[in-house]
Design an enzyme around this catalytic site. Sequence first.
Site, PDB file in Angstrom:
ATOM      1  N   LYS A 138       0.855  -1.205   0.000  1.00 25.59           N
ATOM      2  CA  LYS A 138       0.000   0.000   0.000  1.00 25.59           C
ATOM      3  C   LYS A 138       0.882   1.242   0.000  1.00 25.59           C
ATOM      4  O   LYS A 138       1.875   1.298   0.734  1.00 25.59           O
ATOM      5  CB  LYS A 138      -0.859   0.003   1.263  1.00 25.59           C
ATOM      6  CG  LYS A 138      -1.719   1.250   1.404  1.00 25.59           C
ATOM      7  CD  LYS A 138      -2.349   1.363   2.793  1.00 25.59           C
ATOM      8  CE  LYS A 138      -1.591   2.341   3.659  1.00 25.59           C
ATOM      9  NZ  LYS A 138      -2.274   2.644   4.938  1.00 25.59           N
ATOM     10  N   GLU A 179      -3.214   4.656  -3.124  1.00 24.24           N
ATOM     11  CA  GLU A 179      -4.042   5.392  -2.165  1.00 24.24           C
ATOM     12  C   GLU A 179      -3.879   6.903  -2.227  1.00 24.24           C
ATOM     13  O   GLU A 179      -3.086   7.489  -1.489  1.00 24.24           O
ATOM     14  CB  GLU A 179      -3.751   4.922  -0.723  1.00 24.24           C
ATOM     15  CG  GLU A 179      -4.672   5.607   0.283  1.00 24.24           C
ATOM     16  CD  GLU A 179      -4.418   5.224   1.740  1.00 24.24           C
ATOM     17  OE1 GLU A 179      -3.489   4.434   1.999  1.00 24.24           O
ATOM     18  OE2 GLU A 179      -5.142   5.729   2.604  1.00 24.24           O
ATOM     19  N   LYS A 221      -7.491   2.730  -3.211  1.00 24.11           N
ATOM     20  CA  LYS A 221      -7.960   3.071  -1.864  1.00 24.11           C
ATOM     21  C   LYS A 221      -8.117   4.573  -1.830  1.00 24.11           C
ATOM     22  O   LYS A 221      -7.154   5.305  -2.082  1.00 24.11           O
ATOM     23  CB  LYS A 221      -6.934   2.604  -0.833  1.00 24.11           C
ATOM     24  CG  LYS A 221      -7.238   3.059   0.583  1.00 24.11           C
ATOM     25  CD  LYS A 221      -6.410   2.277   1.592  1.00 24.11           C
ATOM     26  CE  LYS A 221      -6.706   2.770   3.005  1.00 24.11           C
ATOM     27  NZ  LYS A 221      -6.198   1.847   4.023  1.00 24.11           N
TER      28      LYS A 221
HETATM   29  P1  13P Z   1      -8.214   5.048   8.253  1.00 28.92           P
HETATM   30  O1  13P Z   1      -9.299   4.108   7.820  1.00 28.92           O
HETATM   31  O2  13P Z   1      -8.013   5.078   9.733  1.00 28.92           O
HETATM   32  O3  13P Z   1      -8.338   6.396   7.633  1.00 28.92           O
HETATM   33  O4  13P Z   1      -6.824   4.448   7.764  1.00 28.92           O
HETATM   34  C1  13P Z   1      -6.713   3.929   6.525  1.00 28.92           C
HETATM   35  C2  13P Z   1      -5.298   3.912   6.135  1.00 28.92           C
HETATM   36  O5  13P Z   1      -4.672   2.896   6.149  1.00 28.92           O
HETATM   37  C3  13P Z   1      -4.659   5.157   5.689  1.00 28.92           C
HETATM   38  O6  13P Z   1      -3.516   4.864   4.935  1.00 28.92           O
END
Ligand code: 13P
Length: 354
Positions: A138, A179, A221
């Site tokens: 990620k 993400e 994401k």
């Molecule tokens: P949250 O769901 O707490 O926002 O975290 C997701 C995440 O992994 C951010 O990189």
Amino acid sequence: MTTESTLAATANRMVAPGKGIFAADVPLKGLVRGWWGESTHASTEDTAADFQEMICRTPGLAEHLSSIIVFPDVLDRQAGDGTPLVELIAERGLLLGVTPTTGWQFLGGSEHEYVPRGLDGLAKRLEAWRERGVAFIKWRVAARVRPGLPTERALVTNARSVAEVAALAHQFDLVPIVEPEVEMKGEHTIDRQFEVTERFLHRTFEALYEHGVAPEEIVLKTNMVVSGSDCPEQAGADKVARETLRCLRRVVPPALPGIGFLSGGQSDLDATAHLDAMNRLAASGGPADGAGRLHAPWALSFSFGRAVGRAPVEAWDGRTDESSGQTALRHRARMNGLATLGEWSAEMENGNDD
Ligand code: 13P
């Protein structure tokens, strides 16, 4: 691509119907500092390590979770009885993902906008992780909404960063979770969140295209389109579902297997209710109006950190097994799993899962 690649098959498995991803990539120091929530038990790095072991030992986790994301140190850690944590995760039947980010730095000349660190030597780390059974990674890049922000420069720099890492991940047969997050912290309206999310996603998919990254082989994401956390007017679940789908449909290629939303600071119940409302709307398409029918060509799933991790932290009794923390974790996983099918209701929150 004529047949489904291994990477595409893994990406599809990560967002399989009824399941989602637990973003458990919080360092022990972060657990101690209460990133997910306050715990009377996780007050030292040793007890936080017990908490992580408890998570990895949770029975039945794969019923509603496909995958778990951890920090790289978890790959080398053992449970109290000497069993490697990764072995416990594999026994549960979860796909394993890692976050390679090593920190953050401000963009030159900026005091607000930042980029992730961790590209140095990444190819070597990816290769070693792949050999150890890691299935995906990620990479988070973020945009802050303030008057005059984000700048185009920050969006483009961050989009290139995540696209570069995605290309590297593919080189080592790992699925990248891409993400781009527009932070919900701020006074901005839901309309402003929409506008910035649309722009950031455009920049991200342009960069992915330029880097030769096939959308079939990634999981996106991103944030839901919500009102800023300090905005006096807070949009309800129906509006969040509608604006999020309207925004994503403008930008995200239909070839993408699925989206695992982050929770971004929403309450546990808001995050679940919003995901459920989105899946109901996507199934029906909603009324045909100026925005057209709002069907979704991708799975709408979750990759929550806080909205899955907070409940077990707060409920934890300090035990590494047969723990109240495991009951709380299974419950949130089940509620969010149902939300991916549009089958959740608020009444289910009070039911007994065990
Ligand atoms: P949250 O769901 O707490 O926002 O975290 C997701 C995440 O992994 C951010 O990189």
